[in-house]
Design a protein around this motif. Sequence first.
Motif, PDB file in Angstrom:
ATOM      1  N   UNK A   1       0.817  -1.198   0.137  1.00  0.00           N
ATOM      2  CA  UNK A   1      -0.011  -0.071  -0.123  1.00  0.00           C
ATOM      3  C   UNK A   1       0.813   1.228  -0.001  1.00  0.00           C
ATOM      4  N   UNK A   2       2.164   1.447   0.824  1.00  0.00           N
ATOM      5  CA  UNK A   2       2.828   2.436   0.939  1.00  0.00           C
ATOM      6  C   UNK A   2       3.554   2.443  -0.471  1.00  0.00           C
ATOM      7  N   UNK A   3       3.964   1.324  -1.034  1.00  0.00           N
ATOM      8  CA  UNK A   3       4.420   1.687  -2.401  1.00  0.00           C
ATOM      9  C   UNK A   3       3.794   2.069  -3.326  1.00  0.00           C
ATOM     10  N   UNK A   4       2.595   1.671  -3.345  1.00  0.00           N
ATOM     11  CA  UNK A   4       1.454   2.154  -4.288  1.00  0.00           C
ATOM     12  C   UNK A   4       1.153   3.863  -4.066  1.00  0.00           C
ATOM     13  N   UNK A   5       0.942   4.210  -3.076  1.00  0.00           N
ATOM     14  CA  UNK A   5       1.206   5.596  -2.679  1.00  0.00           C
ATOM     15  C   UNK A   5       2.441   6.355  -3.302  1.00  0.00           C
ATOM     16  N   UNK A   6       3.349   5.755  -3.191  1.00  0.00           N
ATOM     17  CA  UNK A   6       4.873   6.234  -3.699  1.00  0.00           C
ATOM     18  C   UNK A   6       4.707   6.508  -5.143  1.00  0.00           C
ATOM     19  N   UNK A   7       4.396   5.262  -5.846  1.00  0.00           N
ATOM     20  CA  UNK A   7       4.269   5.254  -7.276  1.00  0.00           C
ATOM     21  C   UNK A   7       3.300   6.334  -7.720  1.00  0.00           C
ATOM     22  N   UNK A   8       2.205   6.348  -7.160  1.00  0.00           N
ATOM     23  CA  UNK A   8       1.190   7.310  -7.676  1.00  0.00           C
ATOM     24  C   UNK A   8       1.866   8.937  -7.399  1.00  0.00           C
ATOM     25  N   UNK A   9       2.575   9.012  -6.410  1.00  0.00           N
ATOM     26  CA  UNK A   9       3.195  10.341  -5.968  1.00  0.00           C
ATOM     27  C   UNK A   9       4.271  10.607  -7.349  1.00  0.00           C
ATOM     28  N   UNK A  10       4.959   9.594  -7.450  1.00  0.00           N
ATOM     29  CA  UNK A  10       6.089   9.739  -8.692  1.00  0.00           C
ATOM     30  C   UNK A  10       5.379   9.895 -10.199  1.00  0.00           C
ATOM     31  N   UNK A  11       4.237   9.182 -10.147  1.00  0.00           N
ATOM     32  CA  UNK A  11       3.710   9.612 -11.347  1.00  0.00           C
ATOM     33  C   UNK A  11       3.045  10.952 -11.795  1.00  0.00           C
TER      34      UNK A  11
ATOM     35  N   UNK B   1       4.413  13.532 -10.022  1.00  0.00           N
ATOM     36  CA  UNK B   1       5.755  14.397 -10.476  1.00  0.00           C
ATOM     37  C   UNK B   1       6.152  14.162 -11.794  1.00  0.00           C
ATOM     38  N   UNK B   2       6.040  13.142 -12.569  1.00  0.00           N
ATOM     39  CA  UNK B   2       6.511  12.976 -13.649  1.00  0.00           C
ATOM     40  C   UNK B   2       5.640  13.615 -14.809  1.00  0.00           C
ATOM     41  N   UNK B   3       4.454  13.830 -14.317  1.00  0.00           N
ATOM     42  CA  UNK B   3       3.373  14.353 -15.373  1.00  0.00           C
ATOM     43  C   UNK B   3       4.014  16.064 -15.011  1.00  0.00           C
ATOM     44  N   UNK B   4       4.055  16.456 -14.041  1.00  0.00           N
ATOM     45  CA  UNK B   4       4.379  18.084 -13.600  1.00  0.00           C
ATOM     46  C   UNK B   4       5.657  18.360 -14.377  1.00  0.00           C
ATOM     47  N   UNK B   5       6.701  17.161 -14.333  1.00  0.00           N
ATOM     48  CA  UNK B   5       7.861  17.402 -14.837  1.00  0.00           C
ATOM     49  C   UNK B   5       7.900  17.419 -16.484  1.00  0.00           C
ATOM     50  N   UNK B   6       6.859  16.640 -17.102  1.00  0.00           N
ATOM     51  CA  UNK B   6       6.571  16.622 -18.451  1.00  0.00           C
ATOM     52  C   UNK B   6       6.082  17.923 -18.934  1.00  0.00           C
ATOM     53  N   UNK B   7       5.154  18.554 -18.080  1.00  0.00           N
ATOM     54  CA  UNK B   7       4.463  19.526 -18.604  1.00  0.00           C
ATOM     55  C   UNK B   7       5.545  20.921 -18.559  1.00  0.00           C
ATOM     56  N   UNK B   8       6.454  20.794 -17.457  1.00  0.00           N
ATOM     57  CA  UNK B   8       7.357  21.927 -17.301  1.00  0.00           C
ATOM     58  C   UNK B   8       8.317  21.798 -18.387  1.00  0.00           C
ATOM     59  N   UNK B   9       8.720  20.627 -18.864  1.00  0.00           N
ATOM     60  CA  UNK B   9       9.772  20.467 -20.042  1.00  0.00           C
ATOM     61  C   UNK B   9       9.031  20.897 -21.234  1.00  0.00           C
TER      62      UNK B   9
END
Length: 163
Positions: free
Chosen positions: A92-102, A104-112
């Motif tokens: 469950x904690x790993x799932x929360x971390x994966x969603x958080x990283x996803x 962050x990835x979307x934000x970084x792609x938009x910023x890029x």
Amino acid sequence: MATIAASYGRLEAEAGTWEDARRADRQERADPRRLRPFPNERIYFYRKAIDNSSVVRQADPQASARCWRWIAATCAGTVVLTALLWPSAYDRLAGYQIESLKLDQQKLLAQRSALEVQEARLLSPEKLEQLALTQQFVDPGPEQIVFLQPKADGALALNVPAK
């Protein structure tokens, strides 16, 4: 309040039989001014004072062993329960971390993509010409161009000291 069965049981015990109890009840109610008896009205409680100050409790030798067995069983059960629940909690904690990283990835792609658009706008030929005019850059004259000749030893560039 007493139940009807308890009342009849009391009457029967006092009178002897059921019929005698009914007769006794009718005789008690013969006088209309007399109140009917309350349930268990003829029961008396006595209090006897008992002094237990000289009584010493005897130690139970098995009580300590039972206590330690109970503590050990509780600890073992806790360890087993923790071992069984740990993987699901970790997932469950790993799932929360994966969603958080996803996210962050979307934000970084938009910023890029925003930075790429800004870079394209800044490197456009129209913008570069405008900057050259504001900085007063001009094309070099034919006498300002220096052509470098390679050396015979195979070096590609010629290092000429500045004049």
